[in-house]
Design an enzyme around this catalytic site. Structure first.
Site, PDB file in Angstrom:
ATOM      1  N   GLU A 112       0.828  -1.208   0.000  1.00  0.00           N
ATOM      2  CA  GLU A 112       0.000   0.000   0.000  1.00  0.00           C
ATOM      3  C   GLU A 112       0.864   1.261   0.000  1.00  0.00           C
ATOM      4  O   GLU A 112       0.470   2.283  -0.571  1.00  0.00           O
ATOM      5  CB  GLU A 112      -0.948  -0.002   1.204  1.00  0.00           C
TER       6      GLU A 112
ATOM      7  N   HIS B 268       1.575   2.287  -3.548  1.00  0.00           N
ATOM      8  CA  HIS B 268       0.471   3.078  -4.116  1.00  0.00           C
ATOM      9  C   HIS B 268       0.508   4.514  -3.574  1.00  0.00           C
ATOM     10  O   HIS B 268       0.375   5.481  -4.338  1.00  0.00           O
ATOM     11  CB  HIS B 268      -0.877   2.456  -3.741  1.00  0.00           C
TER      12      HIS B 268
END
Length: 374
Positions: free
Chosen positions: A26, A29
């Site tokens: 994550e 991202h």
């Protein structure tokens, strides 16, 4: 260790392995999103109810949720699963709209989505590099010291002293490489290239089969034994290439395994999910840090690979839509994306139920229930 203690240890080991990998995924991202000027509204490890969290000065809510089996970054403007412009998005002030995911060109959206799995793959290279730099490389020359009686190798005509140069054209640098290659190919015709006293021979071999008692996975067997080896110090100049080679080898193994399941060469019952990973993590953690970090590297590659699969709801599904959008010069129709993402979600839920059923079977639950009923 009691059954309860073993279960708790497996859960702890699983969280120690999977938690950082989800965070890294994550974070990939998130960082590329920030680089592209997209505001992140939430960064969550886990799904469901928030357990603990805080809001930073940029307005991003960082939180740990109750079900730590994944995570997500919610960017500004993510008002529907397909991240498509909506009336709600169009009603935003122009300045806020410029910071949303939908407002970015397709190449930036592609990079933001790709960054998650790419970061997992990069992490695996770094983990392998750290292990090689710290401990060295397990290295045994690919020379046959002994043959198991009636084995595939014995039937094919291999002899003690043979140096295995390659299998199916793939170079065998270490004896360990032989095992990694053969295990993925049970009951399979292969071609083994040998160096026997300076002469090169090419022998056809049909691999044998054994079963892993823990995961009930079919494994290929050649039936050769080495004469022993040790840990080889890895020069600094070799680290980048060698750690990348280790990661690439694990990536190929994942690809081959999934392709064999899809092609019917392996049973889908061999697929495993979070429960199976937790069991393996608990067992590996008992062996020490070296195998645990190596397992983390392999799982990081699996996580990156799976997320690249072209299934809607996964990163790979989004990437396919962005490629189509770049070619067509316009997004795929919202109705098509909505249908695809709903189908992808249903597929993933079914797959999760299936692998959980497999994991519980591997743990012996169904056999125990049958015994109680009987």
């Amino acid at each position: 260790m009691s059954a309860l203690g073993g279960f708790v240890w497996a859960v702890i080991s699983f969280l120690l392995v999977i938690g950082p990998l989800i965070f890294i995924h994550e974070m990939g991202h998130y960082l590329v999103g920030r680089w592209c000027g997209v505001k992140a509204e939430a960064f969550s490890i886990g799904f469901g109810k928030e357990v603990v969290g805080w809001t930073d000065r940029r307005g991003t809510r960082w939180k740990l949720a109750a079900l730590p089996l994944g995570g997500y970054v919610r960017f500004a403007g993510d008002m529907n699963p397909a991240s498509q412009p909506s009336p709600e998005w169009l009603s935003l002030p122009a300045e806020e709209r410029r910071q949303t995911f939908q407002a970015k060109p397709v190449w930036q959206r592609f990079l933001i989505v790709l960054a998650g799995p790419a970061t997992n793959l990069l992490l695996a290279v770094l983990l392998f590099g750290g292990l090689l730099a710290t401990y060295g490389e397990p290295f045994t020359p690919p020379v046959v010291a002994e043959l198991m009686p009636h084995s595939a190798a014995a039937k094919a005509g291999l002899k003690p002293g043979d140096r295995i140069v390659s299998i199916d054209g793939e170079a065998m640098r270490r004896f360990q490489d032989i095992g990694f290659y053969i295990e993925l190919r049970p009951d399979t015709d292969i071609s083994v290239e040998l160096d026997r006293d300076g002469r090169h021979l090419l022998l056809p071999v049909r691999t044998g089969v054994t079963e892993d008692k823990t995961s009930h996975t079919r494994l290929g067997v050649l039936g050769v034994m080495s004469g022993g080896g040790g840990m080889r110090p890895v020069p600094l100049a070799e680290l980048p290439a060698l750690s990348t080679d280790y990661a690439w080898g694990a990536f190929k193994s994942t690809f081959v395994g999934i392709a064999q399941v899809i092609g019917g060469e392996r049973s889908a019952k061999e697929l495993s999910g979070p429960i199976g990973v937790a069991r393996v993590a608990g067992q590996v953690a008992d062996m020490g840090w070296f195998p645990l970090i190596a397992l983390m590297a392999v799982i990081s590659i699996n996580l990156g690979f799976i997320n690249l699969l072209p299934i809607p709801m996964l990163d790979g599904g989004h990437l396919i839509f962005y490629i189509v959008e770049a070619v067509r010069r316009k997004p795929v129709e919202p109705q098509v994306q909505e249908w695809a993402f709903r189908s992808g979600l249903a597929l993933l839920l079914c797959l999760m139920l299936f692998v959980t059923f497999n994991d519980l079977g591997s743990a012996g639950l169904w056999q125990k229930l049958a015994g109680l009923i009987g």
